[in-house]
Design a protein around this motif. Structure first.
Motif, PDB file in Angstrom:
ATOM      1  N   TYR A 150      -7.454 -21.433  11.687  1.00 29.47           N
ATOM      2  CA  TYR A 150      -8.385 -22.218  10.909  1.00 29.47           C
ATOM      3  C   TYR A 150      -9.494 -22.155   9.246  1.00 29.47           C
ATOM      4  O   TYR A 150      -8.697 -23.030   8.313  1.00 29.47           O
ATOM      5  N   ALA A 151     -10.327 -21.639   9.578  1.00 33.16           N
ATOM      6  CA  ALA A 151     -11.314 -20.782   8.126  1.00 33.16           C
ATOM      7  C   ALA A 151     -10.105 -19.858   7.335  1.00 33.16           C
ATOM      8  O   ALA A 151     -10.534 -20.544   6.355  1.00 33.16           O
ATOM      9  N   HIS A 152      -9.248 -19.780   7.201  1.00 30.51           N
ATOM     10  CA  HIS A 152      -8.982 -18.629   6.904  1.00 30.51           C
ATOM     11  C   HIS A 152      -7.344 -19.878   5.761  1.00 30.51           C
ATOM     12  O   HIS A 152      -7.442 -19.761   4.870  1.00 30.51           O
ATOM     13  N   SER A 153      -7.185 -20.494   6.169  1.00 29.84           N
ATOM     14  CA  SER A 153      -6.040 -21.468   5.368  1.00 29.84           C
ATOM     15  C   SER A 153      -6.589 -22.699   5.329  1.00 29.84           C
ATOM     16  O   SER A 153      -6.616 -23.057   3.989  1.00 29.84           O
ATOM     17  N   LEU A 154      -8.219 -22.690   4.871  1.00 30.21           N
ATOM     18  CA  LEU A 154      -9.057 -23.446   3.604  1.00 30.21           C
ATOM     19  C   LEU A 154      -8.606 -23.036   2.442  1.00 30.21           C
ATOM     20  O   LEU A 154      -9.028 -23.449   1.369  1.00 30.21           O
ATOM     21  N   HIS A 155      -9.498 -21.275   2.010  1.00 28.37           N
ATOM     22  CA  HIS A 155      -9.125 -20.577   0.976  1.00 28.37           C
ATOM     23  C   HIS A 155      -7.603 -19.780   0.877  1.00 28.37           C
ATOM     24  O   HIS A 155      -7.076 -19.420  -0.256  1.00 28.37           O
ATOM     25  N   THR A 156      -6.079 -20.160   1.725  1.00 25.10           N
ATOM     26  CA  THR A 156      -4.926 -20.242   1.270  1.00 25.10           C
ATOM     27  C   THR A 156      -4.052 -21.154   1.769  1.00 25.10           C
ATOM     28  O   THR A 156      -3.956 -22.207   2.667  1.00 25.10           O
ATOM     29  N   PRO A 157      -3.665 -22.031   0.534  1.00 28.15           N
ATOM     30  CA  PRO A 157      -2.904 -22.875   0.683  1.00 28.15           C
ATOM     31  C   PRO A 157      -1.267 -23.030   1.341  1.00 28.15           C
ATOM     32  O   PRO A 157      -1.554 -23.965   1.455  1.00 28.15           O
ATOM     33  N   TRP A 158      -0.841 -22.172   0.901  1.00 25.69           N
ATOM     34  CA  TRP A 158       0.726 -21.290   1.713  1.00 25.69           C
ATOM     35  C   TRP A 158      -0.393 -22.218   2.988  1.00 25.69           C
ATOM     36  O   TRP A 158       1.148 -22.710   3.094  1.00 25.69           O
ATOM     37  N   LEU A 159      -0.627 -21.265   3.525  1.00 23.35           N
ATOM     38  CA  LEU A 159      -0.624 -21.048   5.315  1.00 23.35           C
ATOM     39  C   LEU A 159      -1.252 -22.300   5.826  1.00 23.35           C
ATOM     40  O   LEU A 159      -0.277 -23.333   6.352  1.00 23.35           O
ATOM     41  N   SER A 160      -2.341 -23.404   4.463  1.00 24.40           N
ATOM     42  CA  SER A 160      -2.223 -24.928   5.245  1.00 24.40           C
ATOM     43  C   SER A 160      -1.156 -25.904   5.221  1.00 24.40           C
ATOM     44  O   SER A 160      -1.131 -26.105   5.990  1.00 24.40           O
ATOM     45  N   ASN A 161      -0.083 -25.627   3.987  1.00 26.90           N
ATOM     46  CA  ASN A 161       0.987 -26.088   3.890  1.00 26.90           C
ATOM     47  C   ASN A 161       1.758 -25.464   5.214  1.00 26.90           C
ATOM     48  O   ASN A 161       2.696 -26.557   5.545  1.00 26.90           O
ATOM     49  N   VAL A 162       1.444 -24.775   5.264  1.00 29.03           N
ATOM     50  CA  VAL A 162       2.479 -24.291   6.975  1.00 29.03           C
ATOM     51  C   VAL A 162       2.621 -24.673   8.077  1.00 29.03           C
ATOM     52  O   VAL A 162       2.627 -25.172   9.225  1.00 29.03           O
ATOM     53  N   LEU A 163       1.203 -24.649   8.463  1.00 25.86           N
ATOM     54  CA  LEU A 163       0.521 -25.954   9.331  1.00 25.86           C
ATOM     55  C   LEU A 163       0.434 -27.136   9.299  1.00 25.86           C
ATOM     56  O   LEU A 163       0.723 -27.798  10.258  1.00 25.86           O
ATOM     57  N   HIS A 164       0.573 -27.793   8.628  1.00 27.15           N
ATOM     58  CA  HIS A 164       0.570 -28.917   8.370  1.00 27.15           C
ATOM     59  C   HIS A 164       1.939 -29.653   8.996  1.00 27.15           C
ATOM     60  O   HIS A 164       3.125 -29.812   9.579  1.00 27.15           O
ATOM     61  N   LEU A 165       3.195 -28.042   7.697  1.00 27.72           N
ATOM     62  CA  LEU A 165       4.728 -29.078   8.666  1.00 27.72           C
ATOM     63  C   LEU A 165       4.709 -28.349  10.188  1.00 27.72           C
ATOM     64  O   LEU A 165       5.408 -29.143  10.928  1.00 27.72           O
ATOM     65  N   HIS A 166       3.919 -27.527  11.248  1.00 32.62           N
ATOM     66  CA  HIS A 166       4.225 -27.202  12.488  1.00 32.62           C
ATOM     67  C   HIS A 166       3.150 -28.527  12.985  1.00 32.62           C
ATOM     68  O   HIS A 166       4.298 -28.500  13.599  1.00 32.62           O
ATOM     69  N   PHE A 167       2.337 -28.678  12.338  1.00 35.17           N
ATOM     70  CA  PHE A 167       1.898 -30.480  12.893  1.00 35.17           C
ATOM     71  C   PHE A 167       3.323 -30.903  13.797  1.00 35.17           C
ATOM     72  O   PHE A 167       3.004 -31.518  14.253  1.00 35.17           O
ATOM     73  N   VAL A 168       4.468 -31.476  12.205  1.00 33.00           N
ATOM     74  CA  VAL A 168       5.086 -32.407  11.810  1.00 33.00           C
ATOM     75  C   VAL A 168       6.301 -32.269  13.255  1.00 33.00           C
ATOM     76  O   VAL A 168       6.661 -32.902  13.990  1.00 33.00           O
ATOM     77  N   ILE A 169       6.280 -31.033  12.881  1.00 34.09           N
ATOM     78  CA  ILE A 169       8.015 -30.042  13.824  1.00 34.09           C
ATOM     79  C   ILE A 169       7.542 -29.952  14.818  1.00 34.09           C
ATOM     80  O   ILE A 169       8.157 -30.591  16.217  1.00 34.09           O
ATOM     81  N   SER A 170       6.146 -29.172  15.438  1.00 34.82           N
ATOM     82  CA  SER A 170       5.670 -29.553  16.542  1.00 34.82           C
ATOM     83  C   SER A 170       5.345 -30.443  17.686  1.00 34.82           C
ATOM     84  O   SER A 170       6.171 -30.595  18.994  1.00 34.82           O
TER      85      SER A 170
END
Length: 273
Positions: A150-170
């Motif tokens: 999570y801390a890494h995603s705050l500084h990595t926009p593409w990872l943040s986008n992947v996490l949001h997509l994962h939230f929806v799909i999962s």
């Protein structure tokens, strides 16, 4: 100067992400409405299914709204709001709107058969099994919040986008695997699904308690009060979404019991002579 430039770039990236997400949500909603319009020419479609899908899309739109996305990047509590909206509440509306049934009604017969065959393949059966769905959904939360991801995603926009997509799909996959109303001939029985649901609920509640007690996720710079408030929201609002799944699954079981208990000739006896 570098920090200001980085913050500006992150803000611009989040704005672009929000715009793309909102456009895709609008297109998905219009596609559903188009399918409803086509199918209603031949067979009625329940208005409340359309309302549920609209509510699900609206929930996604709120979560991806630029101001909330920006706040979620700065505040763990707002991130938790986005997480709950994307992964737990929006899927309720989207899945219970039976989009797969609507799609099958609108596909040509050949396309419908190919889609059903694809959904019946063993990789899809494994992916859509309640246990797999629970691991992807709840297990993904543990991986995100109990590690530095999570801390890494705050500084990595593409990872943040992947996490949001994962939230929806999962979230949608778990909702469908447990209590989705779309036909699923290979779905396990209600006992298996109820057992998986209760285990997932216990795992989710345990995660909330761990976040509260030990100050996870770490490396965010947030103070302990902010982290604990986020954990409280995850715990209680997550329970609410999961309670809906319990209620829907129990209602489906009760309807099945009533159908099984009904005498074979009851339907014909009710018809006018």
């Amino acid at each position: 100067m570098t920090s200001h430039s980085s913050l500006h770039d992150t803000t611009m990236t989040m704005g672009a992400t929000s715009a793309v997400a909102l456009l895709l949500i609008a297109l998905v909603w219009l596609a559903y409405l188009s399918g409803v319009w086509r199918t209603r020419r031949q067979k009625p479609w329940p208005w409340w299914r359309t309302l549920l899908f609209t509510a699900g899309c609206a929930t996604l739109a709120v979560a991806f709204w630029p101001s909330l996305m920006h706040a979620a990047h700065q505040d763990v509590r707002m991130h938790m709001v986005v997480h709950l909206l994307l992964g737990m509440f929006a899927p309720l509306g989207l899945v219970f709107a039976t989009p797969m049934t609507l799609l099958l009604r609108n596909l040509p017969s050949g396309g419908g058969r190919r889609l059903v065959r694809f959904l019946g393949t063993w990789p899809m059966r494994v992916l859509t099994h309640p246990v797999t769905a629970a691991i992807l959904d709840i297990g993904g939360m543990y991986l995100l919040y109990m590690t530095s991801l999570y801390a890494h995603s705050l500084h990595t926009p593409w990872l943040s986008n992947v996490l949001h997509l994962h939230f929806v799909i999962s979230g949608a996959l778990f909702t469908w695997a447990i209590a989705g109303p779309d036909p699923a001939p290979h779905r396990p029985g209600w006992r298996t699904r109820m057992a998986v649901l209760f285990i997932a609920m216990a795992a989710h509640a345990t995660l909330g308690k761990l976040l509260y007690a030990f100050g996870f996720p770490r490396g965010t710079g947030a103070d302990i009060e902010e982290l604990q408030q986020a954990a409280v929201w995850m715990y209680y609002w997550g329970d609410l979404a999961e309670a809906v799944l319990v209620a829907v699954l129990m209602l489906a079981w009760l309807r099945r019991r009533r159908r099984m208990a009904r005498p074979a000739g009851a339907a014909s006896d009710m018809r006018p002579s």
